[in-house]
Design a protein around this motif. Structure first.
Motif, PDB file in Angstrom:
ATOM      1  N   ALA A 149       0.976  -1.399  -0.364  1.00 16.73           N
ATOM      2  CA  ALA A 149      -0.067  -0.294  -0.167  1.00 16.73           C
ATOM      3  C   ALA A 149       0.743   1.373   0.181  1.00 16.73           C
ATOM      4  O   ALA A 149       0.666   2.274  -0.406  1.00 16.73           O
ATOM      5  CB  ALA A 149      -0.678  -0.119   1.159  1.00 16.73           C
ATOM      6  N   GLY A 150       1.827   1.566   0.436  1.00 12.94           N
ATOM      7  CA  GLY A 150       2.618   2.416   0.911  1.00 12.94           C
ATOM      8  C   GLY A 150       3.216   2.791  -0.625  1.00 12.94           C
ATOM      9  O   GLY A 150       3.803   3.736  -1.385  1.00 12.94           O
ATOM     10  N   GLN A 151       3.759   1.664  -1.014  1.00 12.87           N
ATOM     11  CA  GLN A 151       4.726   1.723  -2.766  1.00 12.87           C
ATOM     12  C   GLN A 151       3.483   2.019  -3.619  1.00 12.87           C
ATOM     13  O   GLN A 151       4.421   3.336  -4.640  1.00 12.87           O
ATOM     14  CB  GLN A 151       5.270   0.698  -2.934  1.00 12.87           C
ATOM     15  CG  GLN A 151       6.987  -0.338  -2.593  1.00 12.87           C
ATOM     16  CD  GLN A 151       6.788  -1.357  -2.226  1.00 12.87           C
ATOM     17  OE1 GLN A 151       6.386  -2.582  -3.001  1.00 12.87           O
ATOM     18  NE2 GLN A 151       7.856  -2.194  -1.458  1.00 12.87           N
ATOM     19  N   MET A 152       2.489   1.666  -3.327  1.00 16.40           N
ATOM     20  CA  MET A 152       1.268   2.170  -4.155  1.00 16.40           C
ATOM     21  C   MET A 152       0.925   3.413  -3.975  1.00 16.40           C
ATOM     22  O   MET A 152       0.961   4.382  -5.470  1.00 16.40           O
ATOM     23  CB  MET A 152       0.040   0.786  -4.424  1.00 16.40           C
ATOM     24  CG  MET A 152      -1.166   1.170  -5.338  1.00 16.40           C
ATOM     25  SD  MET A 152      -2.452   0.380  -4.806  1.00 16.40           S
ATOM     26  CE  MET A 152      -1.871  -1.408  -5.115  1.00 16.40           C
ATOM     27  N   TYR A 153       0.965   4.466  -2.694  1.00 15.58           N
ATOM     28  CA  TYR A 153       0.538   5.238  -2.727  1.00 15.58           C
ATOM     29  C   TYR A 153       1.769   6.551  -3.070  1.00 15.58           C
ATOM     30  O   TYR A 153       1.550   7.132  -3.572  1.00 15.58           O
ATOM     31  CB  TYR A 153       0.615   5.791  -1.134  1.00 15.58           C
ATOM     32  CG  TYR A 153       0.192   7.139  -0.620  1.00 15.58           C
ATOM     33  CD1 TYR A 153      -0.874   7.376  -1.294  1.00 15.58           C
ATOM     34  CD2 TYR A 153       1.257   7.526  -0.629  1.00 15.58           C
ATOM     35  CE1 TYR A 153      -0.808   9.147  -0.749  1.00 15.58           C
ATOM     36  CE2 TYR A 153       1.478   9.070  -0.626  1.00 15.58           C
ATOM     37  CZ  TYR A 153       0.038   9.846  -0.055  1.00 15.58           C
ATOM     38  OH  TYR A 153      -0.025  11.590  -0.359  1.00 15.58           O
ATOM     39  N   ALA A 154       2.912   5.869  -3.142  1.00 22.13           N
ATOM     40  CA  ALA A 154       4.070   6.921  -3.068  1.00 22.13           C
ATOM     41  C   ALA A 154       4.453   6.311  -5.116  1.00 22.13           C
ATOM     42  O   ALA A 154       4.448   7.927  -5.784  1.00 22.13           O
ATOM     43  CB  ALA A 154       5.792   5.778  -2.712  1.00 22.13           C
ATOM     44  N   SER A 155       4.142   5.355  -6.056  1.00 17.49           N
ATOM     45  CA  SER A 155       4.299   5.893  -7.004  1.00 17.49           C
ATOM     46  C   SER A 155       2.537   6.468  -7.503  1.00 17.49           C
ATOM     47  O   SER A 155       2.990   6.831  -8.623  1.00 17.49           O
ATOM     48  CB  SER A 155       3.852   4.400  -7.576  1.00 17.49           C
ATOM     49  OG  SER A 155       3.828   3.974  -9.070  1.00 17.49           O
ATOM     50  N   GLU A 156       1.539   5.714  -6.719  1.00 19.44           N
ATOM     51  CA  GLU A 156      -0.062   7.407  -7.577  1.00 19.44           C
ATOM     52  C   GLU A 156       0.481   9.267  -7.035  1.00 19.44           C
ATOM     53  O   GLU A 156      -0.011   9.369  -7.888  1.00 19.44           O
ATOM     54  CB  GLU A 156      -1.003   6.665  -7.385  1.00 19.44           C
ATOM     55  CG  GLU A 156      -1.172   4.785  -7.705  1.00 19.44           C
ATOM     56  CD  GLU A 156      -2.937   4.427  -7.277  1.00 19.44           C
ATOM     57  OE1 GLU A 156      -3.225   5.082  -6.096  1.00 19.44           O
ATOM     58  OE2 GLU A 156      -2.536   3.270  -7.394  1.00 19.44           O
ATOM     59  N   ASP A 157       0.922   8.295  -6.030  1.00 21.64           N
ATOM     60  CA  ASP A 157       1.698  10.553  -5.647  1.00 21.64           C
ATOM     61  C   ASP A 157       2.477  10.844  -6.724  1.00 21.64           C
ATOM     62  O   ASP A 157       1.960  12.058  -7.264  1.00 21.64           O
ATOM     63  CB  ASP A 157       1.183  10.375  -4.458  1.00 21.64           C
ATOM     64  CG  ASP A 157       1.634  11.746  -3.768  1.00 21.64           C
ATOM     65  OD1 ASP A 157       1.031  12.689  -3.797  1.00 21.64           O
ATOM     66  OD2 ASP A 157       2.752  12.143  -3.796  1.00 21.64           O
ATOM     67  N   SER A 158       3.324  10.180  -6.886  1.00 20.60           N
ATOM     68  CA  SER A 158       4.006  10.645  -7.685  1.00 20.60           C
ATOM     69  C   SER A 158       3.576  10.817  -9.132  1.00 20.60           C
ATOM     70  O   SER A 158       4.253  12.280  -9.575  1.00 20.60           O
ATOM     71  CB  SER A 158       5.898   9.992  -7.913  1.00 20.60           C
ATOM     72  OG  SER A 158       5.924  10.172  -8.767  1.00 20.60           O
ATOM     73  N   ALA A 159       3.221  10.062  -9.568  1.00 21.52           N
ATOM     74  CA  ALA A 159       2.778   9.961 -10.803  1.00 21.52           C
ATOM     75  C   ALA A 159       1.262  10.982 -11.228  1.00 21.52           C
ATOM     76  O   ALA A 159       1.255  12.318 -12.083  1.00 21.52           O
ATOM     77  CB  ALA A 159       1.292   8.892 -11.655  1.00 21.52           C
ATOM     78  N   ALA A 160       0.396  11.455  -9.745  1.00 22.35           N
ATOM     79  CA  ALA A 160      -0.547  12.684  -9.805  1.00 22.35           C
ATOM     80  C   ALA A 160       0.501  14.002  -9.751  1.00 22.35           C
ATOM     81  O   ALA A 160       0.176  15.058 -10.304  1.00 22.35           O
ATOM     82  CB  ALA A 160      -1.214  12.599  -8.776  1.00 22.35           C
ATOM     83  N   GLY A 161       1.533  14.193  -8.986  1.00 22.22           N
ATOM     84  CA  GLY A 161       2.588  15.266  -8.947  1.00 22.22           C
ATOM     85  C   GLY A 161       2.510  16.075 -10.831  1.00 22.22           C
ATOM     86  O   GLY A 161       2.979  16.456 -10.861  1.00 22.22           O
ATOM     87  N   GLN A 162       3.351  14.664 -11.816  1.00 23.04           N
ATOM     88  CA  GLN A 162       3.768  15.467 -13.285  1.00 23.04           C
ATOM     89  C   GLN A 162       2.410  15.322 -13.495  1.00 23.04           C
ATOM     90  O   GLN A 162       2.573  16.091 -14.423  1.00 23.04           O
ATOM     91  CB  GLN A 162       4.573  13.142 -13.322  1.00 23.04           C
ATOM     92  CG  GLN A 162       5.818  13.196 -12.337  1.00 23.04           C
ATOM     93  CD  GLN A 162       6.346  11.554 -12.858  1.00 23.04           C
ATOM     94  OE1 GLN A 162       5.680  11.153 -13.756  1.00 23.04           O
ATOM     95  NE2 GLN A 162       7.391  11.413 -12.260  1.00 23.04           N
ATOM     96  N   ARG A 163       1.308  14.825 -13.678  1.00 24.66           N
ATOM     97  CA  ARG A 163       0.250  15.603 -14.565  1.00 24.66           C
ATOM     98  C   ARG A 163       0.313  16.570 -14.213  1.00 24.66           C
ATOM     99  O   ARG A 163      -0.482  17.881 -14.541  1.00 24.66           O
ATOM    100  CB  ARG A 163      -0.857  14.068 -14.361  1.00 24.66           C
ATOM    101  CG  ARG A 163      -0.757  13.094 -14.609  1.00 24.66           C
ATOM    102  CD  ARG A 163      -2.210  11.942 -14.805  1.00 24.66           C
ATOM    103  NE  ARG A 163      -2.680  11.588 -13.491  1.00 24.66           N
ATOM    104  CZ  ARG A 163      -2.303  11.269 -12.552  1.00 24.66           C
ATOM    105  NH1 ARG A 163      -1.539   9.975 -12.809  1.00 24.66           N
ATOM    106  NH2 ARG A 163      -3.063  10.582 -11.138  1.00 24.66           N
ATOM    107  N   MET A 164      -0.015  16.942 -12.712  1.00 22.91           N
ATOM    108  CA  MET A 164      -0.057  18.333 -12.167  1.00 22.91           C
ATOM    109  C   MET A 164       0.772  19.124 -12.696  1.00 22.91           C
ATOM    110  O   MET A 164       0.671  20.144 -12.670  1.00 22.91           O
ATOM    111  CB  MET A 164      -0.770  18.461 -10.926  1.00 22.91           C
ATOM    112  CG  MET A 164      -1.569  17.525 -10.024  1.00 22.91           C
ATOM    113  SD  MET A 164      -1.500  17.632  -8.285  1.00 22.91           S
ATOM    114  CE  MET A 164      -2.284  19.608  -7.881  1.00 22.91           C
ATOM    115  N   SER A 165       2.175  18.778 -12.712  1.00 18.35           N
ATOM    116  CA  SER A 165       3.088  20.071 -13.511  1.00 18.35           C
ATOM    117  C   SER A 165       2.925  20.015 -15.086  1.00 18.35           C
ATOM    118  O   SER A 165       3.407  20.931 -15.821  1.00 18.35           O
ATOM    119  CB  SER A 165       4.866  18.816 -13.008  1.00 18.35           C
ATOM    120  OG  SER A 165       5.003  18.824 -11.889  1.00 18.35           O
ATOM    121  N   GLY A 166       2.530  19.133 -15.284  1.00 16.56           N
ATOM    122  CA  GLY A 166       2.176  18.785 -17.204  1.00 16.56           C
ATOM    123  C   GLY A 166       1.040  20.179 -17.084  1.00 16.56           C
ATOM    124  O   GLY A 166       1.259  20.516 -18.531  1.00 16.56           O
TER     125      GLY A 166
END
Length: 93
Positions: free
Chosen positions: A74-91
């Motif tokens: 769950a922690g790894q999934m959260y980190a991965s999804e949080d990173s992906a969401a941050g990258q989408r928001m940066s774009g």
């Protein structure tokens, strides 16, 4: 009221590690349990009790280990999804 969710990934991994180590420790303790007991006339009762206790502790050990793995996942999934969401928001900016 909080306007964002913060997940402490180090804490999650610590919880996961503690759960897995507890499962391993309990499993090791169960393997050291006496296989035969001499309790006179009560031997069959105590033998059954030890067998049930051993079975239950094995189930608990497996559950602790599984819970630890799920917390880690769950922690790894959260980190991965949080990173992906941050990258989408940066774009978007």
């Amino acid at each position: 009221m909080a306007d964002r969710l913060t997940v402490d990934l180090v804490l999650l991994e610590s919880i996961s590690d503690r759960l897995r180590r507890s499962g391993t420790s309990l499993r090791a303790t169960g393997s050291r349990a006496p296989r035969h007991v001499d309790a006179g006339e009560s031997t069959p009762i105590f033998a059954e009790l030890l067998a049930r206790l051993s079975e239950s502790s094995a189930g608990l050990a497996a559950g602790l280990t599984e819970a630890g793995l799920r917390v880690s996942d769950a922690g790894q999934m959260y980190a991965s999804e949080d990173s992906a969401a941050g990258q989408r928001m940066s774009g978007v900016s």
